[in-house]
Motif scaffolding. Sequence first.
Motif, short mmCIF file in Angstrom:
data_model
loop_
_atom_site.label_atom_id
_atom_site.label_comp_id
_atom_site.label_asym_id
_atom_site.label_seq_id
_atom_site.Cartn_x
_atom_site.Cartn_y
_atom_site.Cartn_z
N MET A 1 14.56 -1.43 5.49
CA MET A 1 13.66 -1.45 4.32
C MET A 1 12.23 -1.79 4.76
N GLN A 2 11.30 -0.93 4.37
CA GLN A 2 9.89 -1.15 4.72
C GLN A 2 9.27 -2.18 3.77
N LEU A 3 8.24 -2.87 4.27
CA LEU A 3 7.59 -3.89 3.46
C LEU A 3 6.97 -3.33 2.17
N TYR A 4 6.49 -2.07 2.20
CA TYR A 4 5.86 -1.53 1.00
C TYR A 4 6.83 -1.44 -0.17
N GLN A 5 8.13 -1.42 0.13
CA GLN A 5 9.11 -1.32 -0.95
C GLN A 5 9.25 -2.61 -1.75
N SER A 6 8.80 -3.72 -1.15
CA SER A 6 8.87 -5.01 -1.86
C SER A 6 7.49 -5.58 -2.17
N ASN A 7 6.45 -4.79 -1.95
CA ASN A 7 5.08 -5.24 -2.23
C ASN A 7 4.35 -4.20 -3.08
N GLN A 8 3.99 -4.61 -4.29
CA GLN A 8 3.28 -3.72 -5.21
C GLN A 8 1.78 -4.00 -5.11
N ILE A 9 1.04 -3.00 -4.62
CA ILE A 9 -0.42 -3.15 -4.47
C ILE A 9 -1.11 -2.71 -5.76
N LYS A 10 -2.14 -3.47 -6.14
CA LYS A 10 -3.03 -3.04 -7.22
C LYS A 10 -4.40 -2.74 -6.63
N ILE A 11 -4.94 -1.59 -6.99
CA ILE A 11 -6.24 -1.14 -6.47
C ILE A 11 -7.22 -1.00 -7.62
N HIS A 12 -8.45 -1.50 -7.42
CA HIS A 12 -9.50 -1.28 -8.41
C HIS A 12 -9.98 0.16 -8.27
N ASN A 13 -9.69 0.96 -9.28
CA ASN A 13 -10.03 2.38 -9.26
C ASN A 13 -11.40 2.57 -9.90
N SER A 14 -12.38 3.00 -9.11
CA SER A 14 -13.74 3.19 -9.64
C SER A 14 -13.79 4.22 -10.76
N LEU A 15 -12.83 5.15 -10.76
CA LEU A 15 -12.83 6.20 -11.78
C LEU A 15 -12.53 5.63 -13.17
N THR A 16 -11.59 4.68 -13.23
CA THR A 16 -11.21 4.09 -14.53
C THR A 16 -11.85 2.73 -14.77
N GLY A 17 -12.36 2.11 -13.69
CA GLY A 17 -12.93 0.77 -13.81
C GLY A 17 -11.87 -0.31 -13.96
N LYS A 18 -10.62 0.01 -13.63
CA LYS A 18 -9.52 -0.95 -13.80
C LYS A 18 -8.70 -1.07 -12.52
N LYS A 19 -8.00 -2.21 -12.43
CA LYS A 19 -7.00 -2.35 -11.37
C LYS A 19 -5.75 -1.60 -11.78
N GLU A 20 -5.25 -0.77 -10.89
CA GLU A 20 -4.07 0.03 -11.20
C GLU A 20 -3.03 -0.14 -10.11
N VAL A 21 -1.77 -0.08 -10.49
CA VAL A 21 -0.68 -0.14 -9.51
C VAL A 21 -0.76 1.10 -8.63
N PHE A 22 -0.73 0.88 -7.32
CA PHE A 22 -0.84 1.98 -6.37
C PHE A 22 0.50 2.69 -6.21
N LYS A 23 0.49 3.98 -6.57
CA LYS A 23 1.68 4.82 -6.38
C LYS A 23 1.26 6.04 -5.59
N PRO A 24 1.61 6.09 -4.31
CA PRO A 24 1.22 7.26 -3.51
C PRO A 24 1.89 8.53 -4.00
N ILE A 25 1.27 9.65 -3.75
CA ILE A 25 1.80 10.95 -4.18
C ILE A 25 3.16 11.20 -3.53
N ASN A 26 3.24 10.90 -2.23
CA ASN A 26 4.50 11.04 -1.49
C ASN A 26 4.96 9.66 -1.04
N GLU A 27 6.14 9.26 -1.45
CA GLU A 27 6.62 7.91 -1.14
C GLU A 27 6.60 7.65 0.37
N GLY A 28 6.04 6.48 0.71
CA GLY A 28 5.99 6.08 2.11
C GLY A 28 4.84 6.67 2.90
N HIS A 29 4.07 7.55 2.27
CA HIS A 29 2.93 8.20 2.94
C HIS A 29 1.65 7.96 2.13
N VAL A 30 0.55 7.75 2.84
CA VAL A 30 -0.75 7.57 2.17
C VAL A 30 -1.77 8.49 2.82
#
Length: 493
Positions: A1-30
Amino acid sequence: MQLYQSNQIKIHNSLTGKKEVFKPINEGHVGMYVCGPTVYSNVHLGNVRTFMSFDMIFRYLKHLGYKVRYVRNITDAGHLENDADVGEDKITKKARLEQIEPMEVVQRYTVDFHNILNTLNFLPPSIEPTATGHIIEQIELINKIIDNGFAYEINGSVYFDVHKFNETNDYGKLSKRKLEDLIHNTRALDGQSDKKNPQDFALWKKAEPQHIMRWPSPWGDGFPGWHLECTAMSTKYLGETFDIHGGGMDLKFPHHECEIAQNEAAIGKSPVNYWMHANMLELNGQRMSKTTGNTINPNELLSGNNDKMSKAYSPSVIRFFMAQSSYRSVLDLTDDGLKASEKGYNRLMEAINLLPKLNTSKTSSIKIEDWKQKCYDAMNDDFNSPILIAQLFEATKYINQIKEGKETLTAEDLGLLKDTMNAFVFDVLGLRNEAETSSGTDKLTGAVEVLIKLRQEARANKDFAMSDKIRDELAEVGIQLKDGKDGTTFSVN
């Protein structure tokens, strides 16, 4: 099990002006794209701050086990003075002033850029494409935009039709600007008579006879607009829509705004899910500016050869100083601030050097697992490096208390503390233990000096075969001896 599976990142998205939960398009890849330097001068320290922020983000994503494709470009053509559609290409201007080829300018300052980043312990990006290496892709992109009705050609130049685009799309959504306000605030500029509207921007510029950097195109000899290269290269290597696009706050408008428009006009898709912007670096409370003399470059900061700081600062102290502020905050570079960071960095390294010497116990009086989670919580909250550093200092307090016998740790918990400290200090923040590095350098110097002394004795005894053997074998491992009137010196290749 990779660490990203147990760690939810929130990113401040300049487009929305809000912190959003990071969900990559392809799981495990950024997929991450960051706008790189325009290589017409030594890299600016403010740019270094931006690249350092994304180096830390890259490092943390890799630490979590993501497979990251990090693309950071080199702008080696097409960037006009003041980021405008008129004027002279910055690289061409430098070449003309110094009477050299434009690609000599590019090579010189690309090497400088890499040297500075290597000195500051940056990880290299996965791909580092150049604008001049992607002229074909840029021409293809322009053709798509023309075919879709959002660009027009006039007198050998091609312009993006902002007004036409805005009829069906939202030009200004990233920077939160309205086209009506842009129209109202536009001042008349010379050389814009070819455009339908002043807000339109160049996709391709006709090369005047004196323009050195030029390429053939369907519209005649010319060169690409500045904004176009990043759209072409990011989508080529990361796909029509990718996860993260980063850069300095100063690029939000017009550069990143134009990237979004180009992508939507050509492909019909918004190119990026999470826009991230690093804030500005000030010097002694004021904006850095060459015109006012309020500026310092990375080499001057590292060498101490400047009139702004009282001394030289090491690469890790500079990294540590920058990490003590959120990437989204304005950071004021001062001598006092760097001195304080140097003390903090030394405290941290002293604690890390104590770790192997600590005694263990049958019980733990400190909950290391809880402390470790707080480190992850900090970085998961929009890469909050200042809070992470506060937790690392909490660990230095534990280490000193254990050393003094005031707290206890089991061998298992001590191992967890060591691993976590090393992971966040060295792998994520990118610091080096400079005491260890300098110690290793001192030992090498001592060993080579012993061999130089043995060689001198061999020569005094007329044992030239041994003398040559010592010189040649050192050369084979990259250590060059140089005999001079003041004795023998050496250099490491």
